[in-house]
Design a protein around this motif. Structure first.
Motif, mmCIF file in Angstrom:
data_model
loop_
_atom_site.group_PDB
_atom_site.id
_atom_site.type_symbol
_atom_site.label_atom_id
_atom_site.label_comp_id
_atom_site.label_asym_id
_atom_site.label_seq_id
_atom_site.Cartn_x
_atom_site.Cartn_y
_atom_site.Cartn_z
ATOM 1 N N GLY A 172 16.187 16.741 3.670
ATOM 2 C CA GLY A 172 17.389 17.465 3.274
ATOM 3 C C GLY A 172 17.798 18.556 4.239
ATOM 4 O O GLY A 172 18.958 18.972 4.246
ATOM 5 N N ILE A 173 16.888 19.042 5.088
ATOM 6 C CA ILE A 173 17.240 20.194 5.923
ATOM 7 C C ILE A 173 17.010 20.007 7.418
ATOM 8 O O ILE A 173 17.655 20.683 8.209
ATOM 9 C CB ILE A 173 16.483 21.455 5.462
ATOM 10 C CG1 ILE A 173 14.993 21.289 5.650
ATOM 11 C CG2 ILE A 173 16.800 21.797 4.049
ATOM 12 C CD1 ILE A 173 14.234 22.557 5.396
ATOM 13 N N VAL A 174 16.085 19.150 7.817
ATOM 14 C CA VAL A 174 15.860 18.947 9.254
ATOM 15 C C VAL A 174 16.882 17.931 9.726
ATOM 16 O O VAL A 174 16.702 16.730 9.584
ATOM 17 C CB VAL A 174 14.430 18.457 9.544
ATOM 18 C CG1 VAL A 174 14.261 18.215 11.038
ATOM 19 C CG2 VAL A 174 13.414 19.476 9.065
ATOM 20 N N GLY A 185 30.542 18.003 0.046
ATOM 21 C CA GLY A 185 31.005 18.463 1.353
ATOM 22 C C GLY A 185 30.065 18.059 2.464
ATOM 23 O O GLY A 185 30.495 17.652 3.555
ATOM 24 N N VAL A 186 28.755 18.158 2.198
ATOM 25 C CA VAL A 186 27.760 17.756 3.195
ATOM 26 C C VAL A 186 27.861 16.265 3.484
ATOM 27 O O VAL A 186 27.786 15.836 4.649
ATOM 28 C CB VAL A 186 26.335 18.107 2.707
ATOM 29 C CG1 VAL A 186 25.277 17.446 3.597
ATOM 30 C CG2 VAL A 186 26.134 19.620 2.709
ATOM 31 N N THR A 236 13.704 4.945 1.672
ATOM 32 C CA THR A 236 14.631 5.127 2.797
ATOM 33 C C THR A 236 14.511 6.522 3.371
ATOM 34 O O THR A 236 14.439 6.714 4.589
ATOM 35 C CB THR A 236 16.088 4.885 2.334
ATOM 36 O OG1 THR A 236 16.207 3.562 1.810
ATOM 37 C CG2 THR A 236 17.062 5.057 3.488
ATOM 38 N N GLU A 237 14.439 7.504 2.477
ATOM 39 C CA GLU A 237 14.332 8.887 2.922
ATOM 40 C C GLU A 237 13.010 9.129 3.642
ATOM 41 O O GLU A 237 12.950 9.891 4.615
ATOM 42 C CB GLU A 237 14.473 9.831 1.720
ATOM 43 C CG GLU A 237 14.719 11.278 2.101
ATOM 44 C CD GLU A 237 15.941 11.420 2.982
ATOM 45 O OE1 GLU A 237 15.849 12.189 3.961
ATOM 46 O OE2 GLU A 237 16.952 10.761 2.745
ATOM 47 N N PHE A 238 11.956 8.483 3.170
ATOM 48 C CA PHE A 238 10.644 8.645 3.799
ATOM 49 C C PHE A 238 10.692 8.196 5.260
ATOM 50 O O PHE A 238 10.238 8.903 6.164
ATOM 51 C CB PHE A 238 9.588 7.838 3.042
ATOM 52 C CG PHE A 238 8.249 7.797 3.732
ATOM 53 C CD1 PHE A 238 7.373 8.857 3.627
ATOM 54 C CD2 PHE A 238 7.879 6.706 4.506
ATOM 55 C CE1 PHE A 238 6.141 8.839 4.279
ATOM 56 C CE2 PHE A 238 6.657 6.673 5.161
ATOM 57 C CZ PHE A 238 5.790 7.737 5.043
ATOM 58 N N SER A 296 19.828 10.561 7.100
ATOM 59 C CA SER A 296 18.872 11.116 6.151
ATOM 60 C C SER A 296 19.530 12.146 5.243
ATOM 61 O O SER A 296 19.381 12.113 4.015
ATOM 62 C CB SER A 296 17.701 11.749 6.905
ATOM 63 O OG SER A 296 16.841 12.434 6.033
ATOM 64 N N VAL A 297 20.276 13.073 5.837
ATOM 65 C CA VAL A 297 20.944 14.106 5.041
ATOM 66 C C VAL A 297 22.031 13.486 4.166
ATOM 67 O O VAL A 297 22.234 13.890 3.014
ATOM 68 C CB VAL A 297 21.531 15.201 5.963
ATOM 69 C CG1 VAL A 297 22.298 16.237 5.150
ATOM 70 C CG2 VAL A 297 20.418 15.881 6.753
#
Length: 438
Positions: free
Chosen positions: A6-8, A84-85, A131-133, A276-277
């Motif tokens: 979520g942040i990198v 928005g993201v 997927t996120e992993f 990812s984000v």
């Protein structure tokens, strides 16, 4: 991996160069101070999440601790932020793909990327997690490689390198003054927003309490190491005023080390970060919308689940909102799209302030009613909790002193006011309906 995912992202791989130019080598302190603030917020959130794991996470805690207005406000603010993201990342990913496949309109790539990640979220929660992993793993491996190779380079151990640690003090550690460090905190704090996603995802895990304890106790520290450690190496390897701002400083650093095709490799990693984000954004926005419906703060149809248990209508609603925002990037990039992005600028800080206020109230309740549920406790309660809340308010207030951030604060306050006004309308409608039934 969900917290890291979520942040990198592009904010680190590309945006860190602009922060370093604004602050100088003291950007290290800006990232460290911002990271510590997020660690404290995550500790407070972790305390509440382990004591009462629930879908909606901090929205439910705000509703329980501070009242319906707080739950409604934080829920819709957070939903708006992530929509928005999603739009921003969809546009950013499209611009990257246009470097490799010119001639295709930007909106086509945005549509393709958002459709792919929507499909991943629709399949199942497990599909989202897997997927996120893998997407996060690529980013983590890249940062770890950079930390190791960059350390060797800065120490003069890497082939054809010389000791360059002294670059940190080039022209002074804080060439723009100590006030620039605070300016840097305002810029970097938004890079950390997203760590709290893990408490939302934990509600759908096999063991929510264990998942939250593990994530809040270790992930945030890894994030600080990734951000602070890599930024420290950047200003050691290259004089701070030569670090690029428009392209990735990591690509430039890998190029300095003589790694072939460094720019292409980092561009691929940045695209992975964007995906990812985007993936995390769709998941988070849909679950928050689903949780809002449970309190009758969102349309009833968003609660519909598919056979696999995923709230498919909520996911499609969030994707549709993302499509509209992406369309605005094509139709009105300098007006509507800029408003969508900038009006969410300070929303993360508003969310953090409500989380801190909720923890102060809920901790008191748990100690009186069910102290055995406090498996993870906030350090130095209540003093450190109050210090964290004051610090958040301080960062928000300091946005008034930064010209680029001032407009974001004004637009974010406008978004906050609109949501509070809509809560009054929703509450009045609910009371009128209840009176009519009676």
């Amino acid at each position: 991996m969900i917290a890291l995912g979520g942040i990198v992202g592009a904010s680190l791989f590309v945006g860190s160069g602009a922060v370093i130019h604004t602050v100088g080598p003291a950007a290290i302190l800006s990232y460290a101070l911002g990271g510590v603030l997020v660690v404290l917020v995550m500790r407070m959130l972790g305390e509440m999440a382990t004591a009462s794991p629930t879908l909606g996470s901090f929205m439910e805690y705000a509703r329980t601790a501070l009242g319906g207005w707080a739950g409604y406000t934080i829920g819709w603010l957070y939903w708006y932020f992530w929509v928005g993201v999603v739009a921003f990342e969809g546009v950013a990913g499209a611009k990257l793909l246009m470097l490799w496949i010119p001639g295709v309109p930007q909106w086509v790539f945005s549509l393709i990327l958002m459709t792919l990640l929507t499909a991943t979220n629709l399949v199942s929660t497990r599909s989202f997690g897997e997927t996120e992993f893998w997407l996060s793993s690529i980013k983590v491996v890249t940062i770890v490689v950079f930390l190791v190779a960059g350390t060797l380079f800065a120490l003069g151990i890497w082939p054809d390198s010389t000791l360059s640690v002294g670059n940190v003090a080039l022209d002074g550690f804080a060439p723009h003054g100590t006030s620039a460090i605070l300016h840097g905190v305002v810029l970097v704090i938004f890079s950390y927003v997203g760590t709290e996603i893990v408490t939302i995802a934990a509600a759908e895990s096999a063991d929510p309490v264990k998942s939250v304890v593990k994530a809040t106790s270790s992930t945030v520290w890894r994030v600080i190491i990734f951000y602070v450690g890599s930024v420290t190496l950047l200003v050691m390897m290259t004089p701070w005023d030569r670090i690029p701002t428009q392209t990735s400083p990591y690509a430039a650093a890998f190029g300095t080390m003589g790694i072939p095709a460094a720019t292409t490799i980092i561009n691929i990693v940045v695209l992975t970060s964007v995906l990812s984000v985007l993936n995390s954004g769709l998941y988070t926005a849909s679950r928050m919308l689903f949780a809002l419906e449970r309190n009758k703060w969102a349309p009833r149809w968003v609660a519909d689940r598919g056979r696999n248990g995923t709230p498919w209508k909520a996911i499609l609603a969030c994707t549709s909102a993302g499509y509209v925002a992406v369309a605005m990037s094509y139709v009105a990039p300098d007006t509507v799209f800029d408003f969508i992005i900038n009006s969410a600028g300070a929303v993360g800080l508003f969310v953090y302030a409500i989380i801190a206020g909720s923890q102060l109230r809920m901790r008191r309740r748990f100690e009186l009613e069910a102290p055995e549920r406090l498996k993870l406790r906030m350090w130095g309660y209540p003093y450190l909790s109050w210090i964290t809340l004051v610090a958040i308010i301080g960062v928000v207030s300091s946005m008034l002193l930064v010209p680029d951030a001032r407009s974001q604060l004004y637009l974010s306050v406008l978004s906050l006011a609109a949501i509070l006004a809509s809560y009054l309308v929703v509450r009045h409608s609910a009371r009128s309906a209840a009176a009519a039934r009676a």
